[in-house]
Scaffold this active site. Structure first.
Site: not given
Length: 164
Positions: A7, A67, A140
């Site tokens: 992340d 991501e 996170d």
């Protein structure tokens, strides 16, 4: 198969490593790389790079999930997140890792079955899927584990398709 989920962020860069074997997921390691907001941006990115490279060399994952950059409500964070994401892509390339890029909604769908799931629902499911004693902190880290799980599923699916 070991999957590393990231992340990306310049203040907190969450990471999670899961093993996906025989249809079972197990958390191998997770945490966060943190940097000081007072540090120069290049020093913050260097710290993320160096620590991520150590994690990759230590655990030797087969795939890395990250991501896709998403411009949502807080577009002011997009540039720093993009810079941290670039570090992740560099580490993946330097270590010859397969890369799975996944949207936040795809991660939520993979973990909860619903692309509009809340952060709390994702954290709950990550905790249950990985049979953790407590929810991973900070958020996170939980997000990184969710990305690792989704990347492991995706990589396993691609591997099976390629074997036909």
């Amino acid at each position: 198969m070991l999957a590393l989920g990231i992340d990306p962020g310049t203040a907190i860069c969450g990471y999670g490593i899961v093993d996906y074997s025989d249809g079972k997921l197990t958390a191998k390691n997770y945490g966060a790389i943190t940097t000081s907001p007072q540090a120069r941006m290049q020093d913050r990115l260097l710290k993320i790079y160096m620590e991520l490279d150590i994690i990759i060399k230590k655990f030797q994952p087969e795939v890395i999930g990250v991501e896709k950059l998403f411009f949502g409500k807080n577009s002011t964070t997009a540039i720093p997140v993009g810079q941290a994401r670039g570090i992740v892509l560099l580490c993946a390339a330097q270590n010859n890792l397969d890369l799975v890029e996944i949207t936040p909604n795809e991660v939520k769908m993979s973990i909860t079955g619903y692309g509009g799931a809340t952060k709390e629902q994702v954290i709950y499911m990550v905790t249950k899927i990985l049979n953790l004693d407590a929810p991973p902190k900070p958020d996170d880290t939980a997000d990184a584990l969710a990305i690792a799980i989704a990347a492991a599923y995706e990589a396993n699916s691609l591997q099976r398709r390629n074997n036909f």
